[in-house]
Design an enzyme around this catalytic site. Sequence first.
Site, PDB file in Angstrom:
ATOM      1  N   HIS A  20       0.835  -1.201   0.000  1.00 15.97           N
ATOM      2  CA  HIS A  20       0.000   0.000   0.000  1.00 15.97           C
ATOM      3  C   HIS A  20       0.872   1.253   0.000  1.00 15.97           C
ATOM      4  CE1 HIS A  20      -2.357  -3.318   1.654  1.00 15.97           C
ATOM      5  NE2 HIS A  20      -3.440  -2.674   1.287  1.00 15.97           N
ATOM      6  N   HIS A 251      -4.226   3.169  -3.439  1.00 22.83           N
ATOM      7  CA  HIS A 251      -4.399   2.658  -2.073  1.00 22.83           C
ATOM      8  C   HIS A 251      -3.571   1.409  -1.817  1.00 22.83           C
ATOM      9  CE1 HIS A 251      -6.341   1.003   1.524  1.00 22.83           C
ATOM     10  NE2 HIS A 251      -6.293  -0.140   0.860  1.00 22.83           N
ATOM     11  N   GLU A 400     -17.987  -4.317  24.606  1.00 22.18           N
ATOM     12  CA  GLU A 400     -17.143  -5.521  24.710  1.00 22.18           C
ATOM     13  C   GLU A 400     -15.923  -5.430  23.804  1.00 22.18           C
ATOM     14  OE1 GLU A 400     -20.387  -5.595  23.917  1.00 22.18           O
ATOM     15  OE2 GLU A 400     -21.358  -6.402  25.716  1.00 22.18           O
TER      16      GLU A 400
HETATM   17  C1  LIG Z   1     -11.541  -4.767   9.681  1.00 26.81           C
HETATM   18  C2  LIG Z   1     -11.014  -4.571   8.296  1.00 26.81           C
HETATM   19  N1  LIG Z   1     -11.858  -4.569   7.258  1.00 26.81           N
HETATM   20  C3  LIG Z   1     -11.403  -4.441   6.006  1.00 26.81           C
HETATM   21  C4  LIG Z   1     -10.075  -4.320   5.763  1.00 26.81           C
HETATM   22  C5  LIG Z   1      -9.565  -4.236   4.337  1.00 26.81           C
HETATM   23  N2  LIG Z   1      -9.111  -2.847   4.083  1.00 26.81           N
HETATM   24  C6  LIG Z   1      -7.837  -2.495   4.190  1.00 26.81           C
HETATM   25  S1  LIG Z   1      -7.576  -0.881   3.906  1.00 26.81           S
HETATM   26  C7  LIG Z   1      -9.205  -0.629   3.564  1.00 26.81           C
HETATM   27  C8  LIG Z   1      -9.691   0.739   3.191  1.00 26.81           C
HETATM   28  C9  LIG Z   1      -9.256   1.713   4.187  1.00 26.81           C
HETATM   29  O1  LIG Z   1      -9.457   2.999   3.732  1.00 26.81           O
HETATM   30  P1  LIG Z   1      -8.640   4.173   4.400  1.00 26.81           P
HETATM   31  O2  LIG Z   1      -8.571   3.998   5.844  1.00 26.81           O
HETATM   32  O3  LIG Z   1      -9.211   5.445   3.896  1.00 26.81           O
HETATM   33  O4  LIG Z   1      -7.178   3.953   3.848  1.00 26.81           O
HETATM   34  P2  LIG Z   1      -6.450   4.718   2.673  1.00 26.81           P
HETATM   35  O5  LIG Z   1      -7.168   4.334   1.409  1.00 26.81           O
HETATM   36  O6  LIG Z   1      -6.549   6.150   2.951  1.00 26.81           O
HETATM   37  O7  LIG Z   1      -5.068   4.186   2.713  1.00 26.81           O
HETATM   38  C10 LIG Z   1      -9.919  -1.814   3.708  1.00 26.81           C
HETATM   39  C11 LIG Z   1     -11.366  -1.919   3.487  1.00 26.81           C
HETATM   40  C12 LIG Z   1      -9.214  -4.326   6.871  1.00 26.81           C
HETATM   41  N3  LIG Z   1      -7.910  -4.230   6.745  1.00 26.81           N
HETATM   42  N4  LIG Z   1      -9.705  -4.428   8.116  1.00 26.81           N
END
Ligand SMILES: Cc1ncc(C[n+]2csc(CCOP(=O)(O)OP(=O)(O)O)c2C)c(N)n1
Length: 650
Positions: A20, A251, A400
């Site tokens: 990432h 991302h 919790e």
């Molecule tokens: C509990 C959980 N659900 C889903 C994911 C998969 N996931 C990783 S990053 C992401 C999107 C996060 O978006 P953001 O926080 O805005 O990150 P950015 O794109 O700015 O790096 C998802 C859905 C995860 N890591 N953890």
Amino acid sequence: MVNALRALAMDAVEQAKSGHPGMPMGMADIAAVLFTQFLRFDPLVPEWPDRDRFVVSNGHGCMLLYGLLHLTGYPDMTLDELKRFRQLGSRTAGHPERGHASGIEVTTGPLGQGLGNSVGMALAERMLAAEFGADIVDHHTYVLAGDGCLMEGISHEAASLAGHLGLNKLIVLYDDNSVSIDGPTELAFSDDPLLRFRGYGWAAERIDGHDHQAIADAIRRAQKSDRPSLIACRTIIAFGAPTKAGTAAAHGAPLGAAEIAGARERLGWSEPPFVIPAEIRAEWRAVGERGAATRRAWEGRLQSLSAERRAEFLRRQQSELPGGLDGAIAKLCEGFRQANARIATRQASGTVLDTLIGVVPELAGGSADLTPSNNTKAKDQKDVRPGDFSGRYIRYGVREHGMAAAMNGIAAHRGLIPYGGTFLTFSDYARPAIRLSAFMGLGVIYVMTHDSIGLGEDGPTHQPVEHLAALRAIPGLYVYRPADAVETAECWALALHRRDAPSLLALTRQALPLLRSEAASENRSAQGAYVLAEANGRREVTLLATGSEVSIAMAAREALARDGLRAAVVSMPCWEIFEKTPREYRDAVLGSAPRVAVEAAVQFGWERWLGPRRAFIGMTGFGASAPVEALYPHFGITPERVAEAARSLL
Ligand SMILES: Cc1ncc(C[n+]2csc(CCOP(=O)(O)OP(=O)(O)O)c2C)c(N)n1
């Protein structure tokens, strides 16, 4: 210096062909300001107890953390490790893993967990400061969090708890970049995080996350605030990338050679991959070296504590238990025997805690609003309150998940041993954090009462049936289900001694007879399973049971004896320990006779202890709402049924 972080992230992700780059490139300015101007840390003494805590809750952006650790001079975060990003055996896992390298405070990746941990860290800081004084404990907890962390439900529990407690040394830097995986966050997210966090009692403001002055000013304001702070930093994901900046494309995938070349040009970074110019390297290294003086000054203050206080502080840091624990447990067991304690194991646990808090002062208890049911509050335990952190009992509220994540933070912080309660059935609400307790090897103790249909009238919504199996499936979690008051005390001792893994005590609501009336000082639960009652003569059948069903097995044994059948009863308070005993011991305990297992839960998992000639008495579906006396016969979990199953095998 900032672009060094960006370049390392781009290059490592490109080399790994996975990762990432967006978050590290977007948050590099924020991290650089924090590390160069505020964060107190010493890469050469990374575990220095009064260091600031730094948590990357949006763990997918871990290359930012790895870059920072490398550049500031953490010896185990070598350039080679960065080049081996996401490869087998490297310290630079796909998401930060506690224990892989110093400077990684907690394992993150499941979004929001780091935020939950940070509340526990900030709380532990306040509690230890109240105990040891501000000269010894006085640090901040800084968190990087993204849109994902804020969208996750746990962010509500964590932030609400932190706001209630007024944890003003908790500072969250929110990567307000309006992008997540699916695209712009407006697809799914139209909260106002500032209003939301202000509603929790936080200070919240928005700044330009690429303006160093604005970042520094906001952190300074947050440090002075009387409440926790959310700094929403407007950033551009993958800042510098010519076409992918500001888009979801940056991302979670390598930028590609052309995009990286364009970013290098835009950022004015002409070095080849993984090359950091000497002067920039030296500047970063100087940042890392600056903390040593602060750390030494702290060590001086520690020296000025009385020898006794200093020893106590250090004992806690090293997770060494105080002397007297085992003696106290033996005495408790003796007391239960003398009283022929016919009590619920939750009540036995409460009695154990009444004694233990005097022996183990680092115990920090709590419950998710089920204190009188969980029996988690010891007689002399004082509440932790906003503004008064001298107590040792935390009112987690009906949170919790937040409780479990905070307990992980407390344990990771060091200095306190967290335990917290809820109903076993609501372990589901805490499960993501319980999994991380196990993953991180943190000695958190879960006190989960109302552990079966034995809770009665509250009915099937509250009656766990699959939970023991689900929890036993988590690698590294020790699930204890004691059969009586004595086993309860024994299991508490085992949980406390295990400082490198979490324990979960599954305890009854209903009273149980005392089964361990023999005057032995040995902790028999320490084998995980043991022969509670041997057959009179050669074994014809072995009855295996845990918790409240051990007494049912004992009654079945008697019923069989009346028919001239020889049954042994094995109590199995902890499978995970039993699994690790020598094979000969296991074979001797389990025997070669047919086996009947009884547990008021689903069979899932019992196959491993049942031999070829087997029966299982337990639950096959959800429970029902009724008095406990009606439920056991209704579901056929009775001595008669166990005896019948045994007979059918003979
Ligand atoms: C509990 C959980 N659900 C889903 C994911 C998969 N996931 C990783 S990053 C992401 C999107 C996060 O978006 P953001 O926080 O805005 O990150 P950015 O794109 O700015 O790096 C998802 C859905 C995860 N890591 N953890």
